[in-house]
Design a protein around this motif. Structure first.
Motif, PDB file in Angstrom:
ATOM      1  N   VAL A 176      28.032   5.700 -40.459  1.00 60.67           N
ATOM      2  CA  VAL A 176      29.112   4.897 -39.896  1.00 60.67           C
ATOM      3  C   VAL A 176      30.392   5.250 -40.648  1.00 60.67           C
ATOM      4  N   VAL A 177      31.409   5.659 -39.903  1.00 56.24           N
ATOM      5  CA  VAL A 177      32.657   6.133 -40.502  1.00 56.24           C
ATOM      6  C   VAL A 177      33.785   5.161 -40.153  1.00 56.24           C
ATOM      7  N   PRO A 178      34.426   4.535 -41.146  1.00 59.73           N
ATOM      8  CA  PRO A 178      35.580   3.695 -40.844  1.00 59.73           C
ATOM      9  C   PRO A 178      36.806   4.557 -40.567  1.00 59.73           C
ATOM     10  N   VAL A 179      37.475   4.314 -39.451  1.00 55.60           N
ATOM     11  CA  VAL A 179      38.667   5.089 -39.093  1.00 55.60           C
ATOM     12  C   VAL A 179      39.787   4.124 -38.736  1.00 55.60           C
ATOM     13  N   ARG A 180      40.902   4.237 -39.436  1.00 54.07           N
ATOM     14  CA  ARG A 180      42.051   3.381 -39.136  1.00 54.07           C
ATOM     15  C   ARG A 180      43.017   4.079 -38.181  1.00 54.07           C
ATOM     16  N   ASP A 181      43.253   5.350 -38.388  1.00 58.24           N
ATOM     17  CA  ASP A 181      44.150   6.096 -37.516  1.00 58.24           C
ATOM     18  C   ASP A 181      43.679   7.547 -37.503  1.00 58.24           C
ATOM     19  N   GLY A 182      42.948   7.924 -36.471  1.00 53.00           N
ATOM     20  CA  GLY A 182      42.413   9.278 -36.429  1.00 53.00           C
ATOM     21  C   GLY A 182      41.454   9.465 -35.273  1.00 53.00           C
ATOM     22  N   ALA A 183      40.618  10.476 -35.388  1.00 55.44           N
ATOM     23  CA  ALA A 183      39.736  10.850 -34.281  1.00 55.44           C
ATOM     24  C   ALA A 183      38.397  11.326 -34.821  1.00 55.44           C
ATOM     25  N   VAL A 184      37.370  11.174 -33.992  1.00 54.91           N
ATOM     26  CA  VAL A 184      36.029  11.649 -34.318  1.00 54.91           C
ATOM     27  C   VAL A 184      35.464  12.347 -33.085  1.00 54.91           C
ATOM     28  N   SER A 212      29.648  16.460 -36.424  1.00 52.17           N
ATOM     29  CA  SER A 212      30.754  15.545 -36.146  1.00 52.17           C
ATOM     30  C   SER A 212      31.904  15.856 -37.090  1.00 52.17           C
ATOM     31  N   VAL A 213      33.115  15.790 -36.572  1.00 48.28           N
ATOM     32  CA  VAL A 213      34.306  16.064 -37.383  1.00 48.28           C
ATOM     33  C   VAL A 213      35.274  14.892 -37.265  1.00 48.28           C
ATOM     34  N   VAL A 214      35.837  14.496 -38.390  1.00 48.19           N
ATOM     35  CA  VAL A 214      36.851  13.442 -38.441  1.00 48.19           C
ATOM     36  C   VAL A 214      38.187  14.110 -38.767  1.00 48.19           C
ATOM     37  N   HIS A 215      39.204  13.799 -37.970  1.00 48.08           N
ATOM     38  CA  HIS A 215      40.503  14.435 -38.173  1.00 48.08           C
ATOM     39  C   HIS A 215      41.582  13.524 -37.609  1.00 48.08           C
ATOM     40  N   SER A 216      42.821  13.786 -37.968  1.00 46.14           N
ATOM     41  CA  SER A 216      43.933  13.008 -37.416  1.00 46.14           C
ATOM     42  C   SER A 216      44.148  13.324 -35.939  1.00 46.14           C
ATOM     43  N   SER A 217      43.710  14.513 -35.502  1.00 44.33           N
ATOM     44  CA  SER A 217      43.886  14.965 -34.120  1.00 44.33           C
ATOM     45  C   SER A 217      42.532  15.130 -33.440  1.00 44.33           C
ATOM     46  N   LEU A 218      42.364  14.542 -32.261  1.00 42.89           N
ATOM     47  CA  LEU A 218      41.114  14.730 -31.518  1.00 42.89           C
ATOM     48  C   LEU A 218      41.026  16.157 -30.986  1.00 42.89           C
TER      49      LEU A 218
END
Length: 261
Positions: A176-184, A212-218
């Motif tokens: 489980v990844v917390p994301v406030r402002d970004g994309a997965v 899976s990749v987490v980044h500021s841009s989808l």
């Protein structure tokens, strides 16, 4: 695939959800905060849908009249297309170079060249459509398409909790990844079969279940997840070399978190 878990502790903001079928997949929007459940929020959802439908009209390989289909048949030149076409093709070309040709928007099938930028378009189109949601004051959102998503939350409310499915059992989460402002974004075979294949060899990746990749841009997260998945057993090393943050799940269910240094 990724799923959204809403963290409700510390906030009374309700979540309002919208769902539509566009681009051949479910598109869902969750709004939380001031504009959730209002006419302003509903109007923003309509704009999101209109943006995605435009992307489908331009880039769908299933529509013979789409811009990309006509380009692929040689009826148009890139200069005759909307400028977004060149943008998407440039993203695809950068991914082709980075993967040594494993990822490509143009490949040879049964002796003929096929133009298919689908590996870029989904993330890019959702990123593009989400711009209107960022203009909603005091409002959080999660916009998801076929399991990939972009989200934002204001500072006084909890981050969205993004669950990474276990490819062997989609009812379970491996992280489980917390994301406030970004994309997965996640790439794998569990929901659509072995649809991701090496552009040169035609073979599906081996030695990896999902990336899976987490980044500021989808746009970047989507392409990099696919590129990583194409590396097979080398997916973890690929993400580290690229300086990406993500989760790699192996065929035995073991999950490894890769953090950007």
């Amino acid at each position: 695939m990724t799923v959204v878990r809403v963290a409700s502790r510390g906030t009374d903001a309700r979540v309002v959800r919208h769902v539509a079928q566009i681009m051949g997949m479910p598109i869902s929007l969750a709004l939380r905060g001031r504009r959730a459940g209002t006419s302003v929020g509903a109007a923003a959802w309509e704009e999101v849908q209109a943006s995605l439908r435009w992307s489908d009209e331009v880039f769908s390989t299933w529509r013979p009249e789409s811009t990309i289909s006509r380009l692929g048949r040689g009826e148009l030149a890139v200069a005759d297309c909307p400028p977004e076409v060149a943008e998407v093709l440039a993203i695809g070309e950068a991914a082709r170079r980075a993967t040594g040709g494993a990822f490509a928007v143009c490949r040879v099938v049964d002796g003929r060249e096929v133009l298919d930028p689908s590996g870029v378009v989904k993330g890019w189109a959702v990123d593009r459509a989400s711009a209107v949601l960022r203009d909603l004051d005091d409002t959080d959102f999660t916009l998801a398409a076929g399991g990939d998503l972009v989200c934002s939350a204001v500072l006084d409310r909890p981050a969205w909790r993004i669950g990474i499915e276990d490819p062997r059992d989609p009812s379970r989460l491996v992280a489980v990844v917390p994301v406030r402002d970004g994309a997965v974004a996640t790439s794998g075979a569990v929901h659509r079969g072995e649809h991701v294949r090496h552009a040169v060899t035609g073979r599906a990746p081996a030695g990896v279940a999902s990336v899976s990749v987490v980044h500021s841009s989808l746009t970047i997260a989507d392409v990099e997840a696919t590129c990583g998945y194409l590396q097979g057993a080398g997916a973890t090393a690929w993400l580290r070399e690229r300086g990406r943050t993500g989760v790699v799940v192996m065929p035995d269910g073991a999950a490894e978190v890769v953090s950007r240094r």
